[in-house]
Structures are given as structure tokens and as C-alpha cells.
Design an enzyme around this catalytic site. Structure first.
Site, PDB file in Angstrom:
ATOM      1  N   ARG A  51       0.803  -1.225   0.000  1.00 47.08           N
ATOM      2  CA  ARG A  51       0.000   0.000   0.000  1.00 47.08           C
ATOM      3  C   ARG A  51       0.834   1.273   0.000  1.00 47.08           C
ATOM      4  O   ARG A  51       0.608   2.173  -0.789  1.00 47.08           O
ATOM      5  CB  ARG A  51      -0.881   0.068   1.259  1.00 47.08           C
ATOM      6  CG  ARG A  51      -2.271  -0.404   1.086  1.00 47.08           C
ATOM      7  CD  ARG A  51      -2.726  -0.969   2.392  1.00 47.08           C
ATOM      8  NE  ARG A  51      -1.794  -2.019   2.783  1.00 47.08           N
ATOM      9  CZ  ARG A  51      -1.900  -3.279   2.372  1.00 47.08           C
ATOM     10  NH1 ARG A  51      -2.883  -3.635   1.635  1.00 47.08           N
ATOM     11  NH2 ARG A  51      -1.015  -4.187   2.715  1.00 47.08           N
ATOM     12  N   THR A  52       1.761   1.367   0.922  1.00 50.72           N
ATOM     13  CA  THR A  52       2.441   2.644   1.092  1.00 50.72           C
ATOM     14  C   THR A  52       3.215   3.001  -0.171  1.00 50.72           C
ATOM     15  O   THR A  52       3.088   4.094  -0.705  1.00 50.72           O
ATOM     16  CB  THR A  52       3.356   2.610   2.327  1.00 50.72           C
ATOM     17  OG1 THR A  52       2.572   2.199   3.439  1.00 50.72           O
ATOM     18  CG2 THR A  52       3.940   3.974   2.626  1.00 50.72           C
ATOM     19  N   LYS A  80      25.516  -3.485  -1.094  1.00 49.44           N
ATOM     20  CA  LYS A  80      26.987  -3.376  -1.209  1.00 49.44           C
ATOM     21  C   LYS A  80      27.580  -2.621  -0.027  1.00 49.44           C
ATOM     22  O   LYS A  80      28.772  -2.340   0.006  1.00 49.44           O
ATOM     23  CB  LYS A  80      27.346  -2.625  -2.493  1.00 49.44           C
ATOM     24  CG  LYS A  80      26.876  -3.274  -3.763  1.00 49.44           C
ATOM     25  CD  LYS A  80      27.346  -2.414  -4.945  1.00 49.44           C
ATOM     26  CE  LYS A  80      26.761  -2.910  -6.247  1.00 49.44           C
ATOM     27  NZ  LYS A  80      26.942  -1.901  -7.308  1.00 49.44           N
ATOM     28  N   ARG A 101      11.232   4.062   3.352  1.00 51.66           N
ATOM     29  CA  ARG A 101      10.887   3.132   4.441  1.00 51.66           C
ATOM     30  C   ARG A 101      12.134   2.355   4.808  1.00 51.66           C
ATOM     31  O   ARG A 101      12.887   1.919   3.931  1.00 51.66           O
ATOM     32  CB  ARG A 101       9.800   2.157   3.980  1.00 51.66           C
ATOM     33  CG  ARG A 101       9.582   1.013   4.961  1.00 51.66           C
ATOM     34  CD  ARG A 101       8.383   0.195   4.645  1.00 51.66           C
ATOM     35  NE  ARG A 101       7.164   0.932   4.930  1.00 51.66           N
ATOM     36  CZ  ARG A 101       5.944   0.379   4.920  1.00 51.66           C
ATOM     37  NH1 ARG A 101       5.806  -0.900   4.648  1.00 51.66           N
ATOM     38  NH2 ARG A 101       4.880   1.106   5.193  1.00 51.66           N
ATOM     39  N   HIS A 129       4.974   6.079  11.567  1.00 49.98           N
ATOM     40  CA  HIS A 129       4.498   5.884  10.189  1.00 49.98           C
ATOM     41  C   HIS A 129       3.526   7.033   9.893  1.00 49.98           C
ATOM     42  O   HIS A 129       2.321   6.837   9.840  1.00 49.98           O
ATOM     43  CB  HIS A 129       3.812   4.516  10.080  1.00 49.98           C
ATOM     44  CG  HIS A 129       3.508   4.069   8.688  1.00 49.98           C
ATOM     45  ND1 HIS A 129       3.536   4.905   7.585  1.00 49.98           N
ATOM     46  CD2 HIS A 129       3.157   2.844   8.211  1.00 49.98           C
ATOM     47  CE1 HIS A 129       3.217   4.206   6.502  1.00 49.98           C
ATOM     48  NE2 HIS A 129       2.985   2.965   6.857  1.00 49.98           N
TER      49      HIS A 129
HETATM   50  C1  NCD Z   1       1.633  -0.918   8.223  1.00 49.59           C
HETATM   51  C2  NCD Z   1       3.127  -0.743   8.399  1.00 49.59           C
HETATM   52  O1  NCD Z   1       3.887  -0.931   7.447  1.00 49.59           O
HETATM   53  O2  NCD Z   1       3.502  -0.392   9.502  1.00 49.59           O
HETATM   54  N1  NCD Z   1       1.270  -1.142   6.892  1.00 49.59           N
HETATM   55  C3  NCD Z   1       1.019  -0.073   6.075  1.00 49.59           C
HETATM   56  O3  NCD Z   1       1.890   0.705   5.777  1.00 49.59           O
HETATM   57  N2  NCD Z   1      -0.240   0.117   5.691  1.00 49.59           N
HETATM   58  C4  NCD Z   1       1.037  -1.919   9.134  1.00 49.59           C
HETATM   59  C5  NCD Z   1       1.598  -3.310   9.123  1.00 49.59           C
HETATM   60  O4  NCD Z   1       2.512  -3.628   8.359  1.00 49.59           O
HETATM   61  O5  NCD Z   1       1.092  -4.110   9.904  1.00 49.59           O
END
Ligand code: NCD
Length: 304
Positions: A51-52, A80, A101, A129
Site C-alpha cells: 500500500r504505502t 553493497k 521506508r 508511520h
Molecule cells: C503498516 C506498516 O507498514 O507499519 N502497513 C502499512 O503501511 N499500511 C502496518 C503493518 O505492516 O502491519
């Protein structure tokens, strides 16, 4: 130049503006279809995501921009041994904005300190997040009409769940919000959240183990996945992973207008039979996430 590391980086008023903009984008997408012509978003993902990452990419494409990036650490020069600080200097030459991320808490912050372009924290370890929180706030405001006057239950892995930590930080700034934390003892909210965020600000909250008992008092139930990747041993994960399973029977205890949210991905914590319940909002939530990311990109690129 502005980065986004935590939801607290925006004031309540700035958040309102961001959500207003996201709403306008949702209502009149054509007005925004070329706002990012000629701009490039980099998605640097050192940890898995559906999703993100894809909602950031979709957001930029819908604004007329282009995207590049990597989806796993082993497909980048991190394999590397390149540092995040060096990588972001490189990315700064290729792109205009970066969503990152990383499994290590604080890595996007380090990147931001060396970057010449805005960096968005797209999840750093078990820490924060913020763009999921923007998604959650937008969902609640759109479907409930306001972010004040509610009891929100957060259920599952409250220790490692970064979406939970960011959401608590953001919601304490609204009027008359109280929290019910539902988790096994091993997965309670971290001490720094309990002490420095909740108690320090006189926010009403309670911590319970059983979901059934508190179901009738909740306006929102925020379910979370047990974060397998942050456990030190598999045995603990296996013991705790199915501690909560939201099903029809549990839903029958809830208010008629309670909303169920989940950042997704879901594993077993919400039974698929709940998907048809009109209080299940987690798939709608995904769509709000894209509009708010469009608004965020425009805001950080100073195109509004
Ligand atoms: C969440 C995350 O990555 O923290 N997912 C997301 O970005 N929608 C929640 C999860 O992974 O459980």
C-alpha cells in the site's frame, strides 16, 4: 525545505489544510492532474510494502509526475554496504522528493539531514508511520465528520505497531479523545508513549486484555497485525499471532455506528466475514491514503 518524519511535524491547522486539499483532489481530480508535470518522486523502500509504496507511486502519477526507486534493500546499493546518508545524496540528484521506508528507527531522519530534497518517512522500524496516520485521520474525519469527541480502541500489537504510535501522537491534540488499549501483556504500548505522551498530557486511557468487555464503548476500533518481523523469536510470535480475531459475534457487541479501521495488511486478526459489515472501513481507508499522499506531495513541493 520541509520533510515529514512524524505527524507532529504538522500543526493541527496544517493538518486541516492538508485534509481539505485531499478532499478537493478527491472531488475535482482534473484540477490536479498536471500539477507535478516534470517532477520525479523516488520511493526508497528497504522493507516490504504494498500500500504505502504503490499509493505514493499512484499519487505522483495521478499528479502528472513520474516515479523511480527500489522496493527491497537487496536490489539497491545498500546490499553493497552503502549508507543511507550517501544514498540520499545520490537520490537528491535524480528526484525532487523521496519517500523512504527503513527497518531501522531514525534512518529516514538521518537521510533528511543529508538531503537536498524533501524526505517523507514511509515507516521506520517500530517507531513512526506518519503517512499512515494522515490516512487514518483523513478516513476518520471524512466518515465521522470530526476528529474530536470519540473513544478509540487500539487492538493487537501496540508495542511494535508503528501506525499505533503515530496515531496516538496525532490524536491527543484533538478535544475529548480517549483511548482504550487492547493487547496481550507482552504487546502493551511502549513506556515512552504511556508516560511521555499520555500521562504527561492528561489524556484519558485504559489498558485491557479482553476485547469483548470494551467493545460496546468504542466509536472506533483500530485493529493491527502482530508485527512478526520485529519479534526476537518465532515461538513468541506463534503464541501471540491469533490472540485477537474480530468476527461477527464480536461485532454484534459494538455500537451500530462504530468504525473498524486497519492499516493493512491483515493476517487473521479480522475474519473475512466482517468485510461485509457496513462498519468495516479498512478498504475505504486505503483510498483516502492515496488522496492524502497527493496532498502531501503538493504541499512539500510547495505547489499549492
Ligand atoms: C503498516 C506498516 O507498514 O507499519 N502497513 C502499512 O503501511 N499500511 C502496518 C503493518 O505492516 O502491519
Amino acid at each position: 525545505m520541509r520533510h515529514l518524519m512524524s505527524p507532529m511535524d504538522f500543526s493541527v491547522e496544517e493538518l486541516e489544510n492538508l485534509m481539505d486539499l485531499a478532499e478537493d483532489i478527491q472531488n475535482v481530480p482534473a484540477k490536479y492532474a498536471h500539477k507535478c508535470d516534470g517532477r520525479i518522486l523516488a520511493t526508497c523502500f528497504y522493507e516490504p510494502s504494498t500500500r504505502t509504496r504503490l499509493s505514493f507511486e499512484s499519487a505522483m502519477l495521478r499528479l502528472g509526475g513520474k516515479v523511480l526507486g527500489f522496493a527491497t534493500a537487496d536490489s539497491s546499493s545498500a546490499a553493497k554496504g552503502e549508507s543511507v546518508s550517501d544514498t540520499i545524496r545520490i537520490i537528491s540528484s535524480y528526484a525532487d522528493i523521496c519517500a523512504m521506508r527503513h527497518p531501522k528507527e531514525g534512518a529516514p531522519m538521518v537521510a533528511a539531514s543529508k538531503s537536498w530534497i524533501p524526505v517523507i518517512n514511509a515507516g521506520d522500524g517500530g517507531h513512526q508511520h506518519p503517512t499512515q496516520t494522515l490516512t487514518d485521520l483523513m478516513t476518520i474525519r471524512s466518515l465521522k465528520g470530526s476528529l474530536s469527541d470519540m473513544t478509540i480502541g487500539l487492538c493487537g500489537d501496540l508495542k511494535f505497531g508503528r501506525t499505533v504510535h503515530s496515531l496516538i501522537n496525532a490524536l491527543i491534540r484533538y478535544e475529548n479523545v480517549s483511548f482504550v488499549f487492547i493487547s496481550p501483556p507482552e504487546l502493551r504500548i511502549p513506556d515512552y508513549i504511556r508516560e511521555d505522551v499520555l500521562i504527561k498530557n492528561n489524556i484519558p486511557f485504559k489498558e485491557v486484555i479482553k476485547l469483548d468487555d470494551v467493545m460496546p464503548e468504542l466509536d472506533i476500533l483500530y485493529m493491527t497485525r502482530v508485527q512478526r518481523e520485529r519479534f526476537f523469536n518465532e515461538e513468541d510470535y506463534v503464541r501471540l499471532k491469533d490472540f485477537y480475531i474480530l468476527n461477527k459475534e464480536k461485532m454484534s457487541l459494538a455500537k451500530k455506528d462504530m468504525m473498524v479501521l486497519h492499516p493493512l495488511p491483515r493476517v487473521n486478526e479480522i475474519s473475512v466475514e466482517v468485510d461485509d459489515d457496513e462498519r468495516a472501513m479498512y478498504f475505504k481507508q486505503v483510498r483516502y491514503g492515496m488522496f492524502i499522499r497527493m496532498a502531501l506531495i503538493l504541499t512539500l513541493l510547495e505547489l499549492v
